[in-house]
Design an enzyme around this catalytic site. Structure first.
Site, PDB file in Angstrom:
ATOM      1  N   GLY A   1     -18.039  -3.205  -0.159  1.00  0.00           N
ATOM      2  CA  GLY A   1     -18.074  -3.234  -1.621  1.00  0.00           C
ATOM      3  C   GLY A   1     -17.271  -2.091  -2.226  1.00  0.00           C
ATOM      4  O   GLY A   1     -17.674  -1.501  -3.223  1.00  0.00           O
TER       5      GLY A   1
ATOM      6  N   TYR B   1       0.852  -1.188   0.000  1.00  0.00           N
ATOM      7  CA  TYR B   1       0.000   0.000   0.000  1.00  0.00           C
ATOM      8  C   TYR B   1       0.892   1.243   0.000  1.00  0.00           C
ATOM      9  O   TYR B   1       1.540   1.575   0.980  1.00  0.00           O
ATOM     10  CB  TYR B   1      -0.950   0.031   1.205  1.00  0.00           C
ATOM     11  CG  TYR B   1      -1.916  -1.139   1.286  1.00  0.00           C
ATOM     12  CD1 TYR B   1      -2.241  -1.898   0.154  1.00  0.00           C
ATOM     13  CD2 TYR B   1      -2.515  -1.493   2.483  1.00  0.00           C
ATOM     14  CE1 TYR B   1      -3.125  -2.972   0.232  1.00  0.00           C
ATOM     15  CE2 TYR B   1      -3.404  -2.556   2.571  1.00  0.00           C
ATOM     16  CZ  TYR B   1      -3.693  -3.293   1.443  1.00  0.00           C
ATOM     17  OH  TYR B   1      -4.573  -4.352   1.528  1.00  0.00           O
TER      18      TYR B   1
END
Ligand SMILES: NC(=O)c1ccc[n+]([C@@H]2O[C@H](COP(=O)([O-])OP(=O)(O)OC[C@H]3O[C@@H](n4cnc5c(N)ncnc54)[C@H](OP(=O)(O)O)[C@@H]3O)[C@@H](O)[C@H]2O)c1
Length: 324
Positions: A205, A56
Site C-alpha cells: 500500500g 523511474y
C-alpha cells in the site's frame, strides 16, 4: 524462498521493486550504495525477480540496477518497462508505437548492462497505438533474443486477451494489496483462464500497510504521495485505521504488519509474485521473511473482509491511464 511460475517463467514468489531507490518516495537517490546493498542482500536471501522501469528517475533506476547486477546478472529474472516515455517524436507518453518500443529497448539494455531482458512490460496501455501493433513489435524482440517474455501493466481484460492472441503474455503487473482489491473482479479471472501470471505492485500500500506511515508530514516535498488521494485529508485517517487493523492481526501472531500484508497476497494464488519495494537492507530482510509466514484460514478471512481503502490510488491524470 519458494518459487512460483508466471506462466512459463520461474521466479521467487517475493521479488524486489527498485523504483523507490531512485524515484517517488521520500529519500530516493540519497543513498545509492545502500540501495545496491539492498539488491545484493535480496539476491542472497533468494529473491530472483528484480523490477525496474525506464521511467523511474527517468533512467537512473535502470542504471542503478545495472550497476548492482554486475557479476550477478544470471542469478536474477530482470524485469523492466517501456511506454511512458516517447522515443518516436510524440510530445509526451504514453507511446507504445513500434518505433518507440524499438528505441526504448536499446536504451534499457545499455543502462542495465545486459544483452537481454527477462520480462519486458508495457507500462501503461497506449490509446494511440493498437495493442496488436505493440505486441507485434515485442514478438520481434523476442525472436531477436533481446527480450524473453512479454508483460503488461494496468491493462484491462480486453487488452490482455487481444495482446495474448498475438503472442503469449507471461505476466500482468498491476496494483494489488489489502488496500487495492480491484484486480479480483475482472483481471484475475482472465489471467487464470489464459494461464498468465500476476505481479502485484505496491503490495505494501505504498508503505501504509507496514504501519510506518502515521502522518502526511513524514513525506518530503518531492514524495509523490503528497498528491495521492489515499494519503490526503480524511482519507488518510480512514486508511490509517485500516492499517492499524492489519497491525492488530500482526501483533497476535508476532509478525510485522508488512509481513501480514504480503502473506495475505501470497495466499491468493500460486500464480502471484508481489514485488515489495525498499531501499533498505533490514526491510528487505523483513519483507522476504513473509515467505515463511502461514496465515490461518480465520486470519485470512478477517483480512479479506477489511473495507477498501478510501480515495483513488493515483492522482486524476495518472488514473486516466489505468484500465480498470
Ligand atoms: N507497474 C507500475 O505502474 C508500478 C507502479 C508502482 C510501483 N511499481 C513497482 O512495484 C514496486 C513496489 O511498489 P511500491 O514501491 O510503489 O510500493 P510498496 O512496495 O507498497 O511500498 C514501498 C514503500 O514502503 C516502504 N517499506 C518497504 N518495506 C517496508 C517495511 N518493511 N517497513 C516499513 N516501510 C517499508 C518503502 O520505504 P523504504 O524504501 O524507505 O524502505 C517505500 O516507501 C516498485 O518498486 C516498482 O518496481 C510498479
Amino acid at each position: 524462498m519458494k518459487h512460483i511460475r508466471l506462466r512459463d517463467l520461474d521466479v521467487s514468489r517475493i521479488g524486489l521493486g527498485a523504483m523507490g531507490m531512485s524515484h517517488g518516495y521520500t529519500g530516493f537517490g540519497t543513498d545509492d550504495e545502500q540501495s545496491v546493498r539492498t539488491i545484493h542482500r535480496a539476491i542472497e536471501l533468494g529473491v530472483t525477480l528484480i523490477d525496474t522501469a525506464e521511467v523511474y528517475g527517468p533512467y537512473t533506476n535502470e542504471e542503478l540496477v545495472g550497476r548492482a547486477l554486475k557479476g550477478r546478472r544470471d542469478q536474477v529474472v530482470l524485469a523492466t518497462k517501456f511506454g511512458l516515455i516517447s522515443h518516436s517524436g510524440r510530445e509526451s507518453g504514453p507511446d507504445s508505437s513500434p518505433a518507440s518500443v524499438r528505441a526504448a529497448v536499446e536504451g534499457s539494455l545499455t543502462r542495465l548492462g545486459t544483452d537481454y531482458i527477462d520480462l519486458y512490460y508495457q507500462h501503461r496501455v497506449d490509446p494511440g497505438t493498437p495493442i496488436e501493433e505493440t505486441v507485434g513489435a515485442l514478438a520481434e524482440l523476442v525472436a531477436e533474443g533481446k527480450i524473453r517474455h512479454i508483460g503488461l501493466s494496468e491493462a484491462g481484460p480486453d487488452t490482455i486477451a487481444r495482446a495474448h492472441a498475438v503472442h503469449p503474455v507471461t505476466a500482468v503487473q498491476s496494483e494489488y494489496s489489502l488496500f487495492t482489491r480491484d484486480p479480483e473482479a475482472r483481471v484475475l479471472p482472465v489471467l487464470r483462464e489464459l494461464n498468465i501470471g500476476f505481479v502485484p505492485f505496491s503490495p505494501l500500500g505504498r508503505g501504509f500497510l507496514t504501519g510506518a506511515i502515521r502522518s502526511p508530514e513524514q513525506f518530503a516535498a518531492d514524495d509523490f504521495r503528497n498528491d495521492n488521494p489515499r494519503f490526503s485529508g480524511e482519507n488518510f485517517q480512514h486508511n490509517l485505521d485500516l492499517a492499524d487493523r492489519v497491525a492488530a492481526i500482526a501483533a497476535e501472531i508476532g509478525a510485522t504488519p508488512g509481513q501480514v500484508a504480503l502473506a495475505w497476497l501470497l495466499a491468493q494464488g500460486q500464480d502471484i509474485a508481489p514485488i515489495p519495494g525498499t531501499r533498505r537492507v533490514a526491510r528487505v530482510e523483513e519483507n522476504t521473511a513473509a515467505d515463511s509466514l502461514q496465515l490461518t484460514e480465520e486470519q485470512l478471512a478477517r483480512l479479506s473482509a477489511l473495507p477498501a481503502a478510501a480515495g483513488d490510488t493515483h492522482n486524476p491524470a495518472q488514473m486516466k491511464l489505468m484500465e480498470r
